[in-house]
Design an enzyme around this catalytic site. Sequence first.
Site, PDB file in Angstrom:
ATOM      1  N   ASP A 126       0.845  -1.184   0.000  1.00  0.00           N
ATOM      2  CA  ASP A 126       0.000   0.000   0.000  1.00  0.00           C
ATOM      3  C   ASP A 126       0.896   1.254   0.000  1.00  0.00           C
ATOM      4  O   ASP A 126       1.859   1.315  -0.754  1.00  0.00           O
ATOM      5  CB  ASP A 126      -0.962  -0.059   1.202  1.00  0.00           C
ATOM      6  CG  ASP A 126      -2.088   0.945   1.134  1.00  0.00           C
ATOM      7  OD1 ASP A 126      -3.120   0.639   0.519  1.00  0.00           O
ATOM      8  OD2 ASP A 126      -1.945   2.049   1.695  1.00  0.00           O
ATOM      9  N   TRP A 127       0.595   2.257   0.852  1.00  0.00           N
ATOM     10  CA  TRP A 127       1.435   3.457   0.881  1.00  0.00           C
ATOM     11  C   TRP A 127       2.862   3.164   1.333  1.00  0.00           C
ATOM     12  O   TRP A 127       3.771   3.967   1.105  1.00  0.00           O
ATOM     13  CB  TRP A 127       0.809   4.518   1.795  1.00  0.00           C
ATOM     14  CG  TRP A 127       0.006   5.526   1.025  1.00  0.00           C
ATOM     15  CD1 TRP A 127      -1.341   5.518   0.805  1.00  0.00           C
ATOM     16  CD2 TRP A 127       0.514   6.685   0.359  1.00  0.00           C
ATOM     17  NE1 TRP A 127      -1.701   6.598   0.032  1.00  0.00           N
ATOM     18  CE2 TRP A 127      -0.583   7.336  -0.240  1.00  0.00           C
ATOM     19  CE3 TRP A 127       1.774   7.240   0.213  1.00  0.00           C
ATOM     20  CZ2 TRP A 127      -0.452   8.511  -0.978  1.00  0.00           C
ATOM     21  CZ3 TRP A 127       1.915   8.410  -0.518  1.00  0.00           C
ATOM     22  CH2 TRP A 127       0.814   9.042  -1.105  1.00  0.00           C
ATOM     23  N   TRP A 168     -13.134   5.227  -2.673  1.00  0.00           N
ATOM     24  CA  TRP A 168     -12.299   5.147  -1.477  1.00  0.00           C
ATOM     25  C   TRP A 168     -11.796   6.530  -1.081  1.00  0.00           C
ATOM     26  O   TRP A 168     -11.823   6.907   0.099  1.00  0.00           O
ATOM     27  CB  TRP A 168     -11.142   4.194  -1.734  1.00  0.00           C
ATOM     28  CG  TRP A 168     -10.116   4.089  -0.647  1.00  0.00           C
ATOM     29  CD1 TRP A 168      -8.776   4.356  -0.756  1.00  0.00           C
ATOM     30  CD2 TRP A 168     -10.307   3.657   0.710  1.00  0.00           C
ATOM     31  NE1 TRP A 168      -8.138   4.129   0.430  1.00  0.00           N
ATOM     32  CE2 TRP A 168      -9.057   3.691   1.351  1.00  0.00           C
ATOM     33  CE3 TRP A 168     -11.428   3.250   1.431  1.00  0.00           C
ATOM     34  CZ2 TRP A 168      -8.880   3.339   2.690  1.00  0.00           C
ATOM     35  CZ3 TRP A 168     -11.257   2.902   2.771  1.00  0.00           C
ATOM     36  CH2 TRP A 168      -9.990   2.955   3.383  1.00  0.00           C
ATOM     37  N   ASP A 204      -6.954  -9.089  -4.290  1.00  0.00           N
ATOM     38  CA  ASP A 204      -6.916  -7.664  -3.945  1.00  0.00           C
ATOM     39  C   ASP A 204      -7.421  -6.845  -5.122  1.00  0.00           C
ATOM     40  O   ASP A 204      -6.685  -6.631  -6.089  1.00  0.00           O
ATOM     41  CB  ASP A 204      -5.500  -7.226  -3.577  1.00  0.00           C
ATOM     42  CG  ASP A 204      -5.440  -5.737  -3.256  1.00  0.00           C
ATOM     43  OD1 ASP A 204      -6.488  -5.168  -2.893  1.00  0.00           O
ATOM     44  OD2 ASP A 204      -4.350  -5.145  -3.362  1.00  0.00           O
ATOM     45  N   HIS A 222      -6.363  -7.242   0.353  1.00  0.00           N
ATOM     46  CA  HIS A 222      -5.407  -6.133   0.311  1.00  0.00           C
ATOM     47  C   HIS A 222      -4.386  -6.208   1.435  1.00  0.00           C
ATOM     48  O   HIS A 222      -3.201  -5.978   1.223  1.00  0.00           O
ATOM     49  CB  HIS A 222      -6.165  -4.806   0.380  1.00  0.00           C
ATOM     50  CG  HIS A 222      -5.303  -3.615   0.144  1.00  0.00           C
ATOM     51  ND1 HIS A 222      -4.575  -3.426  -1.016  1.00  0.00           N
ATOM     52  CD2 HIS A 222      -5.021  -2.542   0.931  1.00  0.00           C
ATOM     53  CE1 HIS A 222      -3.902  -2.299  -0.949  1.00  0.00           C
ATOM     54  NE2 HIS A 222      -4.148  -1.744   0.225  1.00  0.00           N
TER      55      HIS A 222
END
Length: 332
Positions: free
Chosen positions: A123-124, A194, A280, A310
């Site tokens: 992710d980030w 989102w 995901d 995810h």
Amino acid sequence: MRPIRTADERFSNLKDYAFAPNYLEVNDGEGIKLRIHYVDEGPADGDVILLLHGQPTWSYLYRHMIPDLVEAGLRVIAPDLVGFGKSDKPTAIDDYTYASHVSWMSQWLTALNLNKVTLFCQDWGGLIGLRLVTAFPERFARVIVANTGLPVGMIPEEFAPTLQEAYKTLPVVEAHELQERFKDTSGIPGFLYWRKFCAETPDLDIGKVIAFTSGKDIDEEIVRAYNAPFPSEEYKAGARTFPCLVPLFHDEAEVDENKHAWTVLESFEKPLLTAFSDNDPVTSGGEKRFQKNVPGAQGQNHVTIANAGHFLQDEQPEACVQAILAFIKANP
């Protein structure tokens, strides 16, 4: 900037998270210090594996992976990004930019003088971690990319005006609807829902978001742990703003910087593994560019983490650890 700090008692007796805290201060660029928390477990002289989380989680996401990696002889370091976990939390949305996050974590990385690092990023953790790799390639020995990317304006320019206008009137859906919005590729991209949800929902319940997006049942103790950093709305500016910082459109901040980072990756010859999950909808297919364009990804035994969404670290920690250890063994 006015940073605040979650009280220590919020983190007392969290399930499966008994790691000693470590802290390091960085500059915000205007004379204010921000305290970054990190887990640092295992032998001080061991090979370093850096575990970077994303939004809206914190180092708790790695709680089941850390002990097994330590047992394998690694020094395991898992920081909380600014705005998350036990790290300081600036209170204004405008305090957070993509560039600021890269700057804060760059200061942290160099202050700890980490070298010969194996990065695992999701992710980030990837949007920031891959920028660290390309800024300090000499500090990294290997990279594992999991359910993440380095976006450079993913939405075609011809569709951008229509989608940017549609976003203004997009409904704020319920948390339990987000998965289906991501899976529906026939209309407005799920990530815009989102982005809208995080920015505007009146009740951003982090624990419930993790529970709704998980492929397995999550008990109330785990929900409490994911909510622990955020005792009130005042603490959630970072969690709310992260999706708005992803450069989806070509005119958004950090597109050029990410394009430059890709030029570095396209000549990066150190080992790079992709370990995306099989379920995901957020990053599905994102591994292909890494496998095709990064020299260090050629010839690697890229893996798919089965039966995971995810947050694959939470859903399949053992498989993630196995992938990491096999990768390190194959690339000494």
